[in-house]
Write a protein that holds these residues in place. Structure first.
Motif, mmCIF file in Angstrom:
data_model
loop_
_atom_site.group_PDB
_atom_site.id
_atom_site.type_symbol
_atom_site.label_atom_id
_atom_site.label_comp_id
_atom_site.label_asym_id
_atom_site.label_seq_id
_atom_site.Cartn_x
_atom_site.Cartn_y
_atom_site.Cartn_z
ATOM 1 N N ALA A 186 0.821 -1.218 0.000
ATOM 2 C CA ALA A 186 0.000 0.000 0.000
ATOM 3 C C ALA A 186 0.853 1.265 0.000
ATOM 4 O O ALA A 186 0.359 2.338 -0.326
ATOM 5 N N LEU A 187 2.119 1.147 0.342
ATOM 6 C CA LEU A 187 3.015 2.303 0.372
ATOM 7 C C LEU A 187 3.522 2.689 -1.019
ATOM 8 O O LEU A 187 4.185 3.703 -1.167
ATOM 9 N N HIS A 188 3.217 1.869 -2.013
ATOM 10 C CA HIS A 188 3.702 2.121 -3.366
ATOM 11 C C HIS A 188 2.526 2.291 -4.319
ATOM 12 O O HIS A 188 1.508 1.615 -4.192
ATOM 13 N N ALA A 189 2.699 3.173 -5.305
ATOM 14 C CA ALA A 189 1.628 3.413 -6.273
ATOM 15 C C ALA A 189 1.476 2.245 -7.246
ATOM 16 O O ALA A 189 0.371 1.935 -7.677
ATOM 17 N N TRP A 190 2.588 1.573 -7.581
ATOM 18 C CA TRP A 190 2.538 0.462 -8.531
ATOM 19 C C TRP A 190 2.580 -0.858 -7.783
ATOM 20 O O TRP A 190 3.398 -1.062 -6.903
ATOM 21 N N ASN A 191 1.688 -1.768 -8.135
ATOM 22 C CA ASN A 191 1.643 -3.085 -7.518
ATOM 23 C C ASN A 191 1.967 -4.136 -8.574
ATOM 24 O O ASN A 191 1.117 -4.496 -9.386
ATOM 25 N N PRO A 192 3.205 -4.665 -8.584
ATOM 26 C CA PRO A 192 3.560 -5.672 -9.577
ATOM 27 C C PRO A 192 2.987 -7.055 -9.252
ATOM 28 O O PRO A 192 3.064 -7.966 -10.073
ATOM 29 N N GLN A 193 2.401 -7.236 -8.068
ATOM 30 C CA GLN A 193 1.859 -8.531 -7.659
ATOM 31 C C GLN A 193 0.594 -8.897 -8.437
ATOM 32 O O GLN A 193 0.292 -10.071 -8.609
ATOM 33 N N ALA A 194 -0.158 -7.910 -8.870
ATOM 34 C CA ALA A 194 -1.399 -8.170 -9.603
ATOM 35 C C ALA A 194 -1.059 -8.610 -11.028
ATOM 36 O O ALA A 194 0.044 -8.378 -11.516
ATOM 37 N N ALA A 195 -2.020 -9.232 -11.685
ATOM 38 C CA ALA A 195 -1.813 -9.669 -13.068
ATOM 39 C C ALA A 195 -1.428 -8.487 -13.938
ATOM 40 O O ALA A 195 -2.163 -7.507 -14.014
ATOM 41 N N PHE A 196 -0.282 -8.559 -14.572
ATOM 42 C CA PHE A 196 0.257 -7.499 -15.427
ATOM 43 C C PHE A 196 0.523 -6.196 -14.676
ATOM 44 O O PHE A 196 0.759 -5.167 -15.284
ATOM 45 N N GLY A 197 0.423 -6.203 -13.350
ATOM 46 C CA GLY A 197 0.652 -5.001 -12.550
ATOM 47 C C GLY A 197 -0.575 -4.108 -12.527
ATOM 48 O O GLY A 197 -1.504 -4.273 -13.320
ATOM 49 N N GLU A 198 -0.563 -3.176 -11.592
ATOM 50 C CA GLU A 198 -1.690 -2.248 -11.502
ATOM 51 C C GLU A 198 -1.287 -0.992 -10.754
ATOM 52 O O GLU A 198 -0.364 -1.012 -9.936
ATOM 53 N N LEU A 199 -1.957 0.084 -11.059
ATOM 54 C CA LEU A 199 -1.825 1.304 -10.275
ATOM 55 C C LEU A 199 -2.849 1.228 -9.158
ATOM 56 O O LEU A 199 -4.045 1.090 -9.419
#
Length: 129
Positions: A44-57
């Protein structure tokens, strides 16, 4: 006497929260917060989440940083079951609403005994998430 009425209402609300699918985690918008709050809060401390499929904002995760995130993290840290932590959170929300509504009712109630009873009518059916 008024405190006893408040306490009875509080016990009923907590019992209602814990009677909802005991032993099971109820579907929530942020299931990973309930199951494993530490990594969720770190993401939650980062705007980009690479854990989601294909990443997400992420556009909502920062909203869980306080007070919900630390509450779930603390429950996880003391090894409470995720469903218990979830019900404790619901109970806290219900009790805050009930207390506030009782205070509001006491400000206009003609008799003090009506304040505790008036505080209970909207709290059993909130949208909790």
């Amino acid at each position: 006497m008024e405190r006893l009425r408040w306490l009875c209402g509080a016990v009923v609300l907590v019992a209602i929260a814990f009677s909802q699918a005991p032993g099971r985690i109820v579907a929530d918008t942020k299931l990973d917060l309930v199951v494993d709050p530490g990594p969720f809060l770190a993401r939650a401390l980062h705007a980009w989440n690479p854990q989601a499929a294909f990443g997400e904002l992420q556009n909502q995760a920062y909203g869980y940083l306080f007070p919900m995130g630390p509450f779930f993290w603390l429950g996880h840290a003391v090894h409470l079951s995720p469903w218990v932590i979830q019900r404790l959170w619901w109970s806290l929300l219900l009790l805050v609403a009930y207390t506030g509504f009782c205070a509001w009712g006491a400000s206009w109630a003609s008799a003090p005994r009506t304040a505790a009873s008036s505080g209970g009518w909207p709290t059993p059916s909130p949208r909790v998430s």
